[in-house]
Every structure is written in C-alpha cells, then in structure tokens.
Design a protein around this motif. Structure first.
Motif, short mmCIF file in Angstrom:
data_model
loop_
_atom_site.label_atom_id
_atom_site.label_comp_id
_atom_site.label_asym_id
_atom_site.label_seq_id
_atom_site.Cartn_x
_atom_site.Cartn_y
_atom_site.Cartn_z
N PRO A 299 84.48 25.38 35.85
CA PRO A 299 84.13 24.29 34.93
C PRO A 299 84.24 22.92 35.63
N PHE B 101 79.23 23.38 34.18
CA PHE B 101 79.73 24.36 35.16
C PHE B 101 78.98 24.20 36.47
N VAL C 262 84.99 18.99 34.81
CA VAL C 262 85.56 18.13 33.76
C VAL C 262 85.67 16.71 34.27
N LEU D 223 81.19 30.57 28.36
CA LEU D 223 80.99 29.12 28.29
C LEU D 223 81.99 28.48 27.33
N ARG D 224 82.23 29.11 26.19
CA ARG D 224 83.17 28.55 25.21
C ARG D 224 84.60 28.54 25.73
N GLN E 86 89.57 15.29 31.09
CA GLN E 86 89.53 16.76 30.98
C GLN E 86 88.55 17.25 29.92
N LYS F 79 85.63 27.78 28.64
CA LYS F 79 85.83 26.62 29.50
C LYS F 79 86.74 26.93 30.69
N LYS F 80 86.63 28.17 31.20
CA LYS F 80 87.45 28.61 32.33
C LYS F 80 86.56 29.13 33.45
N LEU G 52 84.98 18.80 29.10
CA LEU G 52 84.04 19.65 29.82
C LEU G 52 82.68 18.99 29.93
N ARG H 191 77.19 21.50 29.48
CA ARG H 191 78.18 22.29 28.74
C ARG H 191 77.57 23.43 27.94
N SER H 192 76.25 23.35 27.63
CA SER H 192 75.59 24.43 26.89
C SER H 192 75.05 25.53 27.80
#
Length: 578
Positions: A343, A354, A345, A314-315, A349, A317-318, A351, A267-268
């Motif tokens: 993303p 990616f 998930v 990244l923030r 849902q 989440k799309k 995250l 996620r980072s």
C-alpha cells in the motif's frame, strides 16, 4: 561472467543434478537382477523341493496304509502291493497334471513308472543318463544311508521320451516292502518362470529409465533457463542500482526495462501507472491499461471467481503477495500473472493506492502441470504393476477370483468411515490387492480341494501371509505393504496366524483388512463349501468385536452394510456408494 564460462558452469550444475538420479536407478536395477532375482530363484527352487518332499511323504503314507492292511491279515502282500501300485500310477499333479510318482526297489528294479512301462520289472542298475549319472543306483545308496533325500540327474520330460531335461527328485524308502517311492520337479519349469519375471522387470526398468531420463532432461532445461533468468535479473538489478545513484529520471527509465510489469493503482485498484513491460506480457500499450483494474484484464471465469477476494485485499489496506490471476492478452492469449503489491500512504497514513509488480508465471504453471501429470503417470504404473501381481495370485486360485478386489473395496470403505487419510487409504488399497500374493507358491490342489483341508494341508495354507511378506519385503513401497500383508490374519487376542500377534503389535491397516477379509470369505463360495451368507459373516465379526477383531473397524463395516453404503449381489459385490 563471460558466456562461455557461464555455459560451462550451467552444464556442470546440470550434470550434478542428473547423475545422482541415473546412478540411483542403475543401482536399483543392478540390485534387482544380480541380488534379488538370484535369491528369489534359490527360494523358489527350495520351496518347490519342499513341495515334492511333502507330496512324496503323502504317497509314502498311502503305502503305509496298505502295509498295515497286509499286517492285519486283511490283504496278502501281493494284493496290497498291486492295489498300492494301481493307485499311485494314476496320481498326477502340477499345472498340466503331468507330474507323477514312480516306484523302484533296492535291487534296483523298476516296480512302476506311469510313463516308462517298458522298464517295469527290469533291472535298472545300469540305467545311465546323458551326463553319465546312474540315478537309480544313487537312489538306492541315498535311501540306504539316509532314508530319503534329493538327487539331480537328466530324465525324459514328463510323458515325452524324446525330450531330456534336468530334474531334481526326492526319493524315500519304504522298508517293509523294500521299495523306493519318488517324484521330482523339472528345473526347466523353474527357469522358465524366472525368465518370465526377468522379462517383466526388464520392461518395467526400461520404462522407469525412460521416465527418469525425461525428468532429468526437463530438470536440466529448467536449471539452464533459471540460470539465464537469474543472470538477466542480476544484470538488470546492477543497472538499476547504478541508475538510482544518478537521478530519479534515470531510475524510472531503467526500472521500465525489468522483465516484470510494474504498476500503480489508486485506492479503488484502477491503474494510474503502467510500465512498458505490459506490452510484452499482455500485448497492451501502457496507456491502454490506465483506469482499468486487474479484473478488467482477467478472463471471465477468473474475474467471477477472484473479484470478491481481490476487493477484500484492497479493503484490507495491507501488502499482499502471490495473488494469481489468469488474464487475457490483447490478442486473446492466456497469461497467468502473479501480483505482489504494497500500500502507498501519505504522511497522515491515508491510503493513496497500491504499488506493485505483475510477473508472468505461465511457463511455471505449465511446468507444474507437466510435473503433476508425470507423477500421476508413475502412480498409474504402480497401480498397474500391483494389479498384475494380484491377478497372478488369483490365477493360482480360480475359486476365489475377485476375492482380493472385493476385500479391497470393503477395506477402503471401512478406512474412509474411520477417517483415515487419503495416503493411508491408498496404502491399504495396495495391501488389499496383494494380501493373498503368497498363495502363488502353494500347491494348486490345496487351493482347489473340494473337501475340508487336513491339519497338515491347513498348516501349509496358513504360511501364505509369511510367503507374501517375503515376496513384498524387498519392494520399496511408500507404505508398510509387506507388514500389512504379513499381519492380515492376526487377531487382537493373539489367536491369529502366522505370528500370533496381540492388539498393540498389529498395524491398523492389517486390523481393517482382517475384518474385510473375514466378511468377504464367509459370504462367498469356496470349493469345499457354499457361501455361508452375509448374515453369518456379520454375526462372526459382531461376536469377535473387541476380542478378535478391531472394534471401530467392525462398527464401520456393520454401518456400511446395514445402511446399504455397500451392498452385496448374488454373483458379486456391487459398487461402493460413498
């Protein structure tokens, strides 16, 4: 598809891409040399003939004035004729000031010829040119039947009796004294000017063909490379689909053979999986990229510029696509990567990270830069051609040298004030440089006359917008250059020339050009008057605001000058400070 069949298909596609371009250029060149240039030559000769006719009528008026003085008793006929002969003998015109007038009577005898005094007073009825033409007999016959007209024959080249050239002369009878006055133009002059134009067009056409050939070759090469790339992708995709049906492991193995670098991040944004393709793209082994993020691989400049944007992606989440980043390979090579990702998930849902691909688009970026340079080169070629045409017009009128450039600077500054688009301003720039191109066909003595022009002379001068329109109309500019040039002396109230258009019928660019032209003309020196000064020029457009001149253009011009966004010097205009 077999390699031989594929190459045949690629070659067929390449020829279909290249041939229309070549045929278009060839048709354009054929149209120039076999349609436009012959018509231009006819028009040029016609205008030359009109010029010598007007000059002959002017000298005829001089004879009439002496005849009137004879009739009034002020002079005897002999004195009047001698004075007329003396004045006409000295008259010269043309570029080298060697074109002249002669007088013969209806006998015919030579009354006066500045370059053939040996013929004066002699019977010239039997004078025959090398083609068997008796020109002086023809002059007499033409004047007796029609009073005036044109005759073609061979005659000595101006003041050189050893050189014989084709000549077209206009003669006009003067009945009170039984004289025939005439002057002519040498067709070799016209052919020489047309030859110079043809040479220029040949050079330009060769340059265009060369550029088109390079572009066509580049397009063919890119088409071949694209077809090969599509073939490779199709093969890889087919193998991938077959592998997916067998097992997840085989799917992963086939997936790692793709030409793109496939990756997964947490996620980072740090890589947790990297396909072997990264070795070909960046030179790193897959394990060397683990726990690094994209900004760790980016060049320092790209990292500084793109870090905030990448963190925002990244923030969000799309899914994101087309994110370009310039990276440095392991050996320091520059690689431009296009990143596309979705993303990942879990069932709640939340995250996890990616999953995406990075495509090496370095070749595409290089190709785009090459195309941009080619486009810029073509635009520079157009600018040079327009500057050459503008220079040609100014050489005919040395007293207004620099006028078109100064009008261009002011007009473009006004257009910027009015928030015209860059494309519109570029079109106005071209039109401003060419707005007086019609003056190349005007008699040079009118342009340089140190006194006020007569009504007839002014009428001829006022034809130059229409002449400019006829010259520029066949040229396919991306802007309405010919119409702007045609309308640049029109006024909103219909008092302008040559068409007497009203406000709604005049192009915006022509309105802007009219304001700039008036201000420059009044504030510059002319052969028949000194500069009227910038104050009077501004008073003129201020008084005509909304009546003769476009109000927003007037306001913009006043603002530019009063706020010293554009300044005037004693010798020339300074640069625009915008």
């Amino acid at each position: 598809m077999p390699d031989r069949a594929l190459r045949k298909l690629v070659n067929s596609i390449s020829f279909r891409i290249a041939l229309p371009s070549f045929f278009t250029i060839l048709l354009f060149i054929i149209a120039i040399f076999f349609i436009i240039l012959p018509e231009l030559e006819k028009s040029f000769i016609s205008r030359k003939q009109e010029t010598i006719r007007e000059l002959t009528e002017t000298v005829w008026s001089l004879l009439e004035s002496y005849s009137e003085r004879e009739q009034s008793g002020e002079l005897t006929r002999e004195d009047a004729q001698n004075r007329a002969i003396s004045r006409i003998r000295k008259l010269r015109y043309g570029i080298d000031k060697k074109d002249y007038f002669w007088i013969n009577d209806t006998y015919p005898r030579m009354v006066m010829h500045p370059y053939r005094p040996d013929l004066e007073g002699k019977d010239i009825s039997d004078f025959e040119d090398p083609n068997g033409v008796f020109p002086f007999r023809k002059f007499v016959d033409l004047v007796n039947k029609k009073g005036s007209g044109y005759i073609d024959y061979l005659w000595q080249w101006k003041d050189d009796p050893l050189k014989i050239s084709p000549k077209s002369s206009y003669v006009m009878g003067f009945k009170p004294w039984g004289w025939i006055i005439g002057t002519g133009m040498y067709l070799d002059d016209v052919h020489a000017e047309m030859a110079a134009i043809r040479i220029k067009l040949k050079v330009i056409s060769a340059g265009i063909l060369f550029i088109v050939s390079l572009l066509a070759a580049y397009s063919i090469r890119q088409s071949i490379l694209a077809d090969r790339e599509r073939e490779n992708i199709a093969i890889e995709r087919e193998q991938l689909l077959e592998s997916l049906a067998q097992s997840t492991e085989r799917f992963r193995n086939l997936l790692e053979t793709t030409s793109d670098w496939i990756w997964e991040t947490d996620r980072s944004g740090r890589y947790i999986y990297s396909s072997p393709r990264v070795k070909d793209v960046l030179g790193y082994a897959p394990e060397e990229t683990i726990n690094k993020d994209l900004m760790d691989l980016a060049s320092p400049r790209s990292s500084e510029a793109l870090s905030p944007q990448y963190e925002e992606l990244l923030r969000a989440k799309k899914p994101f696509s087309g994110f370009e980043c310039t990276c440095l390979g392991k050996d320091g090579q520059v690689v431009v990567l296009e990143n596309n990702a979705v993303p990942v998930v879990n069932e709640e849902q939340v995250l996890l990270g990616f999953r995406g691909i990075a495509r090496d688009i370095t070749d595409r970026k290089v190709a785009m830069e090459a195309l941009k340079k080619s486009r810029d080169d073509l635009r520079a070629s157009l600018e040079e051609t327009v500057a050459s045409l503008a220079s040609t017009a100014e050489k005919r009128d040395p007293y207004t040298a620099g006028h078109q450039l100064r009008v261009d600077r002011l007009a473009c500054a006004i257009a910027k004030q009015l928030d015209l688009s860059e494309d519109e301003i570029e079109g106005l720039h071209i039109a401003a440089l060419l707005h007086d191109i019609g003056k190349i066909t005007l008699p040079s003595e009118y342009l340089a006359k140190p006194t006020e022009l007569s009504k007839k002379e002014r009428a001829i001068i006022e034809c130059h917008p229409e002449v400019g329109y006829e010259i520029l109309k066949p040229i396919h500019f991306p802007w309405p250059i010919a119409d702007i040039v045609y309308q640049h002396h029109e006024h909103l109230d219909g008092t302008g020339y040559p068409q007497g258009l009203m406000d709604k019928d005049i192009l915006l660019e022509a309105k802007i050009l009219a304001v700039a032209d008036v201000v420059e003309a009044m504030s510059s020196h002319r052969p028949y008057r000194p500069s009227l000064g910038i104050t009077k020029a501004l008073d003129e457009i201020r008084d005509g605001r909304g009546i003769r001149y476009h109000a927003p253009s007037v306001d913009a011009c006043l603002h530019l000058i009063q706020e010293k966004k554009i300044e005037f010097c004693t010798e020339d205009w300074c640069q625009i400070f915008l």
